[in-house]
Design an enzyme around this catalytic site. Structure first.
Site, PDB file in Angstrom:
ATOM      1  N   ASP A  13       0.823  -1.215   0.000  1.00 25.42           N
ATOM      2  CA  ASP A  13       0.000   0.000   0.000  1.00 25.42           C
ATOM      3  C   ASP A  13       0.861   1.271   0.000  1.00 25.42           C
ATOM      4  O   ASP A  13       1.975   1.271   0.525  1.00 25.42           O
ATOM      5  CB  ASP A  13      -0.920  -0.017   1.234  1.00 25.42           C
ATOM      6  CG  ASP A  13      -2.095   0.931   1.083  1.00 25.42           C
ATOM      7  OD1 ASP A  13      -2.336   1.434  -0.024  1.00 25.42           O
ATOM      8  OD2 ASP A  13      -2.790   1.166   2.106  1.00 25.42           O
ATOM      9  N   ASN A  22     -11.006  -2.653  -5.094  1.00 26.96           N
ATOM     10  CA  ASN A  22     -10.256  -1.768  -5.994  1.00 26.96           C
ATOM     11  C   ASN A  22     -10.944  -1.603  -7.360  1.00 26.96           C
ATOM     12  O   ASN A  22     -10.606  -0.694  -8.119  1.00 26.96           O
ATOM     13  CB  ASN A  22      -8.810  -2.257  -6.189  1.00 26.96           C
ATOM     14  CG  ASN A  22      -7.935  -2.083  -4.963  1.00 26.96           C
ATOM     15  OD1 ASN A  22      -7.042  -2.876  -4.706  1.00 26.96           O
ATOM     16  ND2 ASN A  22      -8.188  -1.032  -4.186  1.00 26.96           N
TER      17      ASN A  22
END
Ligand code: IPE
Ligand code: IPE
Ligand code: MG
Length: 239
Positions: free
Chosen positions: A18, A66
């Site tokens: 991330d 996502n």
């Protein structure tokens, strides 16, 4: 030095990669440049695993959630996946690394899906190391898919409802032969699981670092493993 009761090197490390967007923003670059830069961090992790003797690595590349990102970013990420496969396939062969992909692959564009399937097939006999990429992956979806497959087997008369226990659920997950992660690393300072390996992380040690994914290198990986080796895993026991 780690105390003598400390765990050995983790067999399986899972990583939530991330912070690519923030890395790009800090440099006034488009988000995709951050995702691109993350490829070098993947290589660094593979090298660190080899060096330390970590045999299983799982990388969270794209979550079910996502898909909510702008189409352009999603397309860019899928393009990067293809580039990564083209560039890294030889590394898998050279090091006899078996590739697995976990997730709802029906949502992936057919050409990329076929390409992934080919590399998975070509590496299926390797067992020196195991790389699992979570793509279009959600932990809840994985458990729901396992439940559905078990229900289908009950309907087909292959198993009875009483046969459904933890072992049976685990056996119907996407990669049932991969051991549960010992250590989960998340970069970029976020302290959450974000629907990653919900079942398998039950007893994993969690490690959070502020380092953004594109900056993550072997030394950071080694640091996480060293931290893990100072933990005391109890698995519910009192000692
Ligand atoms: C991680 O980086 C990559 C994916 C989720 C695909 P992000 O894109 O989430 O980066 P931040 O969190 O916005 O910085
Ligand atoms: C988790 O990161 C998914 C991946 C790294 C692939 P996100 O950036 O999507 O997670 P949230 O939205 O911050 O929880
Ligand atoms: Mg993020």
């Amino acid at each position: 030095m780690a105390p003598s009761s400390s765990p050995p090197v983790p067999r399986h490390v899972a990583v939530i990669m991330d912070g690519n967007g923030r890395w790009a923003r800090e440099r006034n670059l488009p988000r995709l440049k951050g995702h691109q830069a993350g490829a070098e961090s993947v290589r660094a992790c593979l090298r660190a695993c080899q060096e330390l003797g970590v045999t299983h690595l799982t990388l969270y590349a794209f979550s079910s959630e996502n898909w909510r990102r702008p189409e352009e970013e999603v397309r860019g990420l899928m393009g990067l996946m293809k580039t990564f496969l083209d560039r890294e396939e030889k590394v898998l062969h050279e090091n006899r690394i078996r590739l697995r992909i976990i997730g709802r692959l029906d949502r992936i564009e057919p050409r990329l899906r076929d390409h992934l399937a080919q590399v998975v097939e070509k590496t299926r006999d390797y067992d020196r190391a195991h790389l699992t990429v979570a793509l279009s992956y959600g932990g809840r979806a994985e458990i729901a898919d396992a439940a559905r497959r078990l229900a289908e087997r009950v309907r087909a008369g292959e198993i009875a409802p009483e046969d459904i226990d933890e072992e049976a659920v685990a056996a119907h997950l996407y990669a049932p032969d991969v051991p549960d992660p010992d250590l989960m690393i998340r970069t970029s300072g976020e302290r959450r699981i974000s629907n990653f390996l919900l079942w398998q992380l039950s007893y994993a040690e969690l490690y959070f670092t502020e380092v953004l994914w594109p900056d993550f290198r072997e030394a950071h990986f080694r640091e996480a493993v060293a931290d893990y080796q100072h933990r005391k895993r109890r698995f519910g026991r009192s000692e």
